[in-house]
Design a protein around this motif. Structure first.
Motif, short mmCIF file in Angstrom:
data_model
loop_
_atom_site.label_atom_id
_atom_site.label_comp_id
_atom_site.label_asym_id
_atom_site.label_seq_id
_atom_site.Cartn_x
_atom_site.Cartn_y
_atom_site.Cartn_z
N SER A 527 -10.13 -4.89 16.91
CA SER A 527 -8.76 -4.81 17.42
C SER A 527 -7.76 -4.38 16.34
CB SER A 527 -8.35 -6.17 17.99
OG SER A 527 -8.34 -7.16 16.97
N TYR A 528 -8.25 -4.11 15.15
CA TYR A 528 -7.37 -3.74 14.04
C TYR A 528 -6.64 -2.44 14.35
CZ TYR A 528 -5.89 -3.40 9.15
OH TYR A 528 -5.16 -3.33 7.98
N THR A 529 -5.31 -2.43 14.18
CA THR A 529 -4.50 -1.28 14.59
C THR A 529 -4.12 -0.39 13.42
OG1 THR A 529 -2.42 -2.48 14.33
CG2 THR A 529 -3.54 -2.65 16.48
N ILE A 530 -3.75 0.84 13.75
CA ILE A 530 -3.30 1.79 12.74
C ILE A 530 -1.98 1.31 12.09
CG2 ILE A 530 -2.02 3.24 14.37
CD1 ILE A 530 -4.09 4.49 11.35
N LYS A 531 -1.14 0.63 12.85
CA LYS A 531 0.11 0.12 12.29
C LYS A 531 -0.15 -0.91 11.20
CE LYS A 531 3.27 0.94 16.15
NZ LYS A 531 4.24 0.33 17.09
N LYS A 532 -1.11 -1.78 11.43
CA LYS A 532 -1.46 -2.77 10.41
C LYS A 532 -2.00 -2.08 9.16
CE LYS A 532 -2.57 -6.70 13.44
NZ LYS A 532 -3.64 -7.65 13.87
N LEU A 533 -2.81 -1.05 9.38
CA LEU A 533 -3.38 -0.32 8.25
C LEU A 533 -2.28 0.41 7.47
CD1 LEU A 533 -5.88 0.55 6.66
CD2 LEU A 533 -6.19 2.43 8.28
N GLU A 534 -1.31 0.99 8.18
CA GLU A 534 -0.21 1.69 7.51
C GLU A 534 0.55 0.76 6.58
OE1 GLU A 534 2.04 3.17 10.78
OE2 GLU A 534 0.85 5.01 11.00
N THR A 535 0.78 -0.46 7.02
CA THR A 535 1.48 -1.45 6.19
C THR A 535 0.70 -1.75 4.92
OG1 THR A 535 2.43 -2.46 8.17
CG2 THR A 535 2.45 -3.77 6.16
N ILE A 536 -0.59 -1.94 5.05
CA ILE A 536 -1.44 -2.20 3.89
C ILE A 536 -1.45 -0.99 2.96
CG2 ILE A 536 -3.83 -2.55 3.15
CD1 ILE A 536 -2.69 -5.08 4.21
N MET A 537 -1.57 0.21 3.53
CA MET A 537 -1.70 1.42 2.71
C MET A 537 -0.42 1.71 1.93
SD MET A 537 -4.76 1.90 3.15
CE MET A 537 -4.76 3.22 1.94
N GLN A 538 0.72 1.41 2.51
CA GLN A 538 1.98 1.59 1.77
C GLN A 538 2.00 0.70 0.53
OE1 GLN A 538 4.56 3.90 2.59
NE2 GLN A 538 4.92 3.34 0.45
N LYS A 539 1.51 -0.49 0.69
CA LYS A 539 1.44 -1.42 -0.45
C LYS A 539 0.46 -0.92 -1.50
CE LYS A 539 0.50 -6.33 -1.38
NZ LYS A 539 0.05 -7.61 -0.77
N VAL A 540 -0.67 -0.36 -1.04
CA VAL A 540 -1.66 0.18 -1.98
C VAL A 540 -1.09 1.36 -2.75
CG1 VAL A 540 -3.90 1.33 -2.16
CG2 VAL A 540 -3.63 -0.60 -0.60
N VAL A 541 -0.41 2.28 -2.05
CA VAL A 541 0.15 3.49 -2.69
C VAL A 541 1.21 3.11 -3.72
CG1 VAL A 541 1.56 5.55 -2.27
CG2 VAL A 541 -0.36 5.03 -0.77
N ASN A 542 2.00 2.11 -3.40
CA ASN A 542 3.07 1.69 -4.33
C ASN A 542 2.52 1.22 -5.67
OD1 ASN A 542 5.01 2.28 -2.42
ND2 ASN A 542 5.20 0.16 -1.68
N ASN A 543 1.28 0.82 -5.68
CA ASN A 543 0.66 0.33 -6.92
C ASN A 543 -0.27 1.35 -7.57
OD1 ASN A 543 1.67 -2.47 -7.10
ND2 ASN A 543 0.63 -2.71 -5.14
N MET A 544 -0.19 2.60 -7.09
CA MET A 544 -1.03 3.65 -7.65
C MET A 544 -0.17 4.59 -8.50
SD MET A 544 -3.58 4.51 -4.46
CE MET A 544 -4.80 5.33 -5.47
N SER A 545 -0.81 5.40 -9.32
CA SER A 545 -0.08 6.32 -10.21
C SER A 545 0.63 7.39 -9.41
CB SER A 545 -1.06 6.96 -11.19
OG SER A 545 -2.07 7.67 -10.49
N ARG A 546 1.69 7.95 -9.99
CA ARG A 546 2.45 8.98 -9.31
C ARG A 546 1.57 10.21 -9.05
NH1 ARG A 546 8.50 9.43 -11.96
NH2 ARG A 546 9.22 7.36 -11.32
N GLY A 547 1.89 10.90 -7.96
CA GLY A 547 1.12 12.10 -7.63
C GLY A 547 -0.12 11.80 -6.82
N THR A 548 -0.37 10.53 -6.56
CA THR A 548 -1.54 10.14 -5.78
C THR A 548 -1.11 9.77 -4.36
OG1 THR A 548 -2.66 9.27 -7.73
CG2 THR A 548 -3.50 8.57 -5.60
N SER A 549 -1.82 10.30 -3.40
CA SER A 549 -1.55 9.93 -2.01
C SER A 549 -2.87 9.57 -1.34
CB SER A 549 -0.86 11.07 -1.26
OG SER A 549 -1.69 12.23 -1.26
#
Length: 565
Positions: A527-549
């Protein structure tokens, strides 16, 4: 004369075994002699009990005693230590000893001498059992007794190839079937049900002893097949899948390319009165052709009631049908020889087959789109719809994937069927695999995707039913809802390979594993939704080096993440 046109698919009907038992008369094993007389010693044994003679005989040769002077406790269980003692004594007497086992070790356990003897004589391996004080299961007893005699003294008196609850991934599968076929085990009911993991009683053990040491007591088991369960067996060089005796017969004849199939041995009129002639044969032939893809399709059939003859017009002439069969058979044996290792488990073999097809077959988008637009399968794309195209040319649509998977599973001893229906409202074919008596879904077509790899591999019904809807073409209407589908996620690919992640652990799992990988795939709750994943991924990206997506997707709980630098 009743006629039905445009049948392109096939399945078969299985047969379950009804057992009747009679005595086989053969020579005795001479070293087992009567040492004492049984004079109704045990007050809990009646002459009318099915096991009374077994207990009497095993007592008189000195192998089985009571639990007390006058009590045998026939329904009591037997411990592994007691079972090992019995098989050690049987093995020793069989080889000329007196059944008295001497022990020079230091263990104080009463059974130490017998355990030591049994291991030294190959009756079992030291690591087979962790605790000798546990109750013995029926499968363990079969394993131990199979090792007591020379294999020549387990001569085959039956030809049993299928049991309701024993298959190739059952522990001690070979030993269990060897004892059935030697007439030592007859099962617990008319179907031959073995119950491998249940504890064995003292009465049942006495029956096994009696049949092991005296061939006169071994049983011929006459099998009567009843319809409704799957049966896959080799006939005339083909693996034939069926759910009934008539289905097996028709499939066998079709695989040989016979154009006129004699059905006089079957009581068709009774069945036809119930279903109607056209519905009956149309229904049955859809099943037969779907489940036996080596037939390579039929265009039409005609049934002649007066002679009980089924006349079949095949999609190909016999010469070309045979060429396709030979080519696919050769490829299948080559593939299984390359991808299946001797020490693989049942499920590991099945996963290897799925992964092989994902690696070697490309989805034929042109063929799929052409068929959806025109409703026609032209000669230039026809092989993308069968196993020949998938295995020999590496191109297929869903039907080709499903057929290739089925044929490879047949060769590897994996019980599977082809299922037809829809995926997101579009016609689709996939597979089901029988694991521990329950059917799980496999969709190789959609497993063959990098971003959602193996998203439907041994999926239980609660996951599969989110996307699939079956129709009634792959099995007869009568049996449509009879196959017991599994709900456990134990063998679902990501659970089985330890890549299931609880929702609360997803962030930590991603950050830990993306450090060393350019992409990541795992499963969480369906039942895991794309919206839940988007929230997690934004947090992951914020902690990654610049230029990484990150690119990511989720489908039915399968999550795919790819690093883009």
């Amino acid at each position: 004369m009743i006629k039905k046109m445009n049948i392109k698919i096939l399945i078969l009907i299985i047969l379950i075994l009804t057992l009747t038992v009679s005595t086989v008369f053969a020579g005795e094993l001479d070293n087992f002699n009567k040492l004492q007389t049984y004079n109704n010693n045990f007050i809990d044994i009646k002459d009318s009990d099915w096991f009374s003679n077994d207990i009497k005989n095993s007592y008189e040769v000195g192998l089985f005693k009571g639990k007390s002077i006058n009590q045998f406790e026939p329904n009591g269980n037997i411990l592994l230590s007691e079972a090992i003692t019995l098989v050690s004594r049987v093995h020793d007497i069989y080889n000329g000893g007196d059944g008295v086992i001497e022990y020079e070790g230091s263990s104080k356990e009463w059974y130490a001498a017998y355990v030591d003897f049994a291991i030294k004589n190959g009756l079992f391996k030291e690591k087979d059992f962790a605790d000798y004080n546990l109750k013995a299961t029926r499968a363990q007893i079969a394993y131990l007794f199979y090792n007591t005699l020379d294999k020549s003294d387990f001569n085959k008196v039956n030809d049993i190839t299928k049991l309701p609850d024993v298959n190739s991934h059952t522990k001690y599968y070979d030993e269990i079937f060897a004892l059935y076929n030697a007439g030592i085990i007859a099962g617990s009911d008319e179907y031959g049900t073995f119950k491998p993991n249940t504890y064995i009683s003292r009465a049942e053990t006495s029956a096994i002893i009696n049949r092991v040491i005296d061939k006169n007591n071994r049983k011929i088991i006459n099998l009567t097949k009843s319809d409704g369960e799957i049966n896959i067996k080799e006939i005339n060089g083909f693996k034939v899948t069926s759910f009934s005796t008539i289905g097996e017969h028709i499939a066998t004849e079709m695989l040989k390319g016979n154009r006129n199939i004699d059905l006089r041995q079957f009581n068709i009129n009774e069945t036809v009165d119930k279903f109607g002639l056209t519905d009956y044969f149309g229904d049955l032939l859809y099943e037969v052709t779907n489940q036996n893809p080596m037939i390579f399709g039929i265009d039409s059939y005609t049934y002649y009631p007066d002679t009980k003859t089924l006349a079949v017009k095949y999609s190909y002439d016999r010469l070309y049908q045979e060429q396709l069969q030979n080519s696919v058979s050769k490829k299948v044996k080559e593939v299984i020889g390359n991808i299946i290792e001797a020490d693989m488990t049942y499920v590991e073999k099945e996963i290897a087959i799925n992964n092989y097809l994902c690696e070697t077959v490309e989805y034929d988008t042109y063929a799929a789109e052409y068929f959806l637009q025109t409703g026609y399968i032209s000669t230039d794309i026809v092989n993308s719809f069968n196993a020949y195209g998938a295995l020999n040319y590496g191109k297929a649509v869903c039907g080709g994937y499903a057929q290739a998977f089925k044929i490879l599973c047949d060769e590897a001893g994996i019980t599977s069927i082809i299922v037809t229906g829809t995926l997101d409202g579009i016609g689709h074919e996939w597979n089901r695999v029988l694991i521990e008596g329950k059917w799980l879904e496999v969709d190789v077509t959609n497993n063959d995707k990098k971003d959602l790899f193996n998203n439907v591999l041994n999926a239980p019904k609660q996951i599969a039913d989110l996307i699939f809807e079956t129709n009634n073409y792959y099995i007869t209407d009568e049996l449509l809802n009879s196959l017991e589908r599994g709900s456990s996620e134990k063998y679902e690919y990501y659970n089985f390979t330890n890549k299931y992640v609880k929702e609360n652990d997803i962030y930590n799992y991603i950050t830990k594993n993306l450090k060393d990988n350019s992409y990541l795939t795992f499963r969480t709750d369906s039942s895991y939704t794309i919206k839940k994943l988007e929230t997690i991924m934004q947090k992951v990206v914020n902690n990654m080096s610049r230029g990484t997506s990150l690119s990511f997707n989720t489908y039915m709980g399968v999550v795919y993440i790819e690093v883009i630098r």
